[in-house]
Design an enzyme around this catalytic site. Sequence first.
Site, PDB file in Angstrom:
ATOM      1  N   ASP A   8      58.367  35.713  40.258  1.00 17.54           N
ATOM      2  CA  ASP A   8      59.598  35.524  41.031  1.00 17.54           C
ATOM      3  C   ASP A   8      60.039  34.064  40.878  1.00 17.54           C
ATOM      4  OD1 ASP A   8      58.030  34.020  42.769  1.00 17.54           O
ATOM      5  OD2 ASP A   8      58.478  35.219  44.550  1.00 17.54           O
ATOM      6  N   CYS A  65      53.687  35.027  41.945  1.00 21.46           N
ATOM      7  CA  CYS A  65      54.724  34.625  42.908  1.00 21.46           C
ATOM      8  C   CYS A  65      54.229  33.352  43.582  1.00 21.46           C
ATOM      9  CB  CYS A  65      55.039  35.753  43.896  1.00 21.46           C
ATOM     10  SG  CYS A  65      53.714  36.198  45.040  1.00 21.46           S
ATOM     11  N   THR A  67      52.419  32.900  46.445  1.00 21.01           N
ATOM     12  CA  THR A  67      51.022  33.048  46.882  1.00 21.01           C
ATOM     13  C   THR A  67      50.217  34.007  46.015  1.00 21.01           C
ATOM     14  OG1 THR A  67      51.661  34.874  48.309  1.00 21.01           O
ATOM     15  CG2 THR A  67      51.618  32.674  49.317  1.00 21.01           C
ATOM     16  N   HIS A  98      34.149  45.588  38.074  1.00 26.43           N
ATOM     17  CA  HIS A  98      33.870  46.586  39.111  1.00 26.43           C
ATOM     18  C   HIS A  98      35.066  47.446  39.508  1.00 26.43           C
ATOM     19  CE1 HIS A  98      29.983  44.496  40.771  1.00 26.43           C
ATOM     20  NE2 HIS A  98      29.937  44.729  39.464  1.00 26.43           N
ATOM     21  N   HIS A 133      30.571  52.258  39.261  1.00 24.99           N
ATOM     22  CA  HIS A 133      31.885  51.753  39.695  1.00 24.99           C
ATOM     23  C   HIS A 133      33.009  52.739  39.395  1.00 24.99           C
ATOM     24  CE1 HIS A 133      29.843  48.076  40.563  1.00 24.99           C
ATOM     25  NE2 HIS A 133      29.395  48.015  39.318  1.00 24.99           N
TER      26      HIS A 133
HETATM   27  C1  RB5 Z   1      59.037  33.224  47.882  1.00 20.91           C
HETATM   28  O1  RB5 Z   1      59.484  32.126  48.596  1.00 20.91           O
HETATM   29  C2  RB5 Z   1      57.657  33.640  48.349  1.00 20.91           C
HETATM   30  O2  RB5 Z   1      57.744  34.253  49.587  1.00 20.91           O
HETATM   31  C3  RB5 Z   1      57.004  34.542  47.328  1.00 20.91           C
HETATM   32  O3  RB5 Z   1      56.944  33.888  46.105  1.00 20.91           O
HETATM   33  C4  RB5 Z   1      55.588  34.975  47.601  1.00 20.91           C
HETATM   34  O4  RB5 Z   1      54.762  33.918  47.928  1.00 20.91           O
HETATM   35  C5  RB5 Z   1      55.410  36.134  48.476  1.00 20.91           C
HETATM   36  O5  RB5 Z   1      54.289  36.637  48.686  1.00 20.91           O
END
Ligand code: RB5
Length: 147
Positions: A8, A65, A67, A98, A133
Amino acid sequence: MKIAIGNDHAAVELKMEVCKWLEENGYEFKDFGCGEGEKCDYPDSAKAVGKAVVSGEFDRGILICGTGIGISMAANKVKGVRAACCSDYFSAKFTRLHNDANILCFGARVVGAGLACELVDVFLKTEFEGGRHQRRVDLITKMEEEF
Ligand code: RB5
């Protein structure tokens, strides 16, 4: 091995670093994510990469993304996807051994480019162990039919 990669807007730079690494290491890949200055929602990239992997056209997926969490949650809604959000080497290795994970996810706000490429490297090189597994992975697959 053919890789589908997506991201993203929070992960454009890291996605580009990982694409460079894939190229340098001889992997064939297609970028399903967004570029510089584009705004894009992580579920859209997750869906595109998830579909590309479960269709069999691509062997593995990489999703990034901010996180790594939102994009992995979204990818796991695609039937047949086993996406794992990892920010350490051990998890990236063992989710192949696994869980037979077919998509690796991580966060651009969590890991740097060096670690990200190490995660990709071990994820792509490690084979599923099967054996005991397999039964557990089959139980996950069965849940897709139940709910
Ligand atoms: C975008 O700002 C952020 O929310 C997205 O990249 C991500 O971390 C969502 O899980």
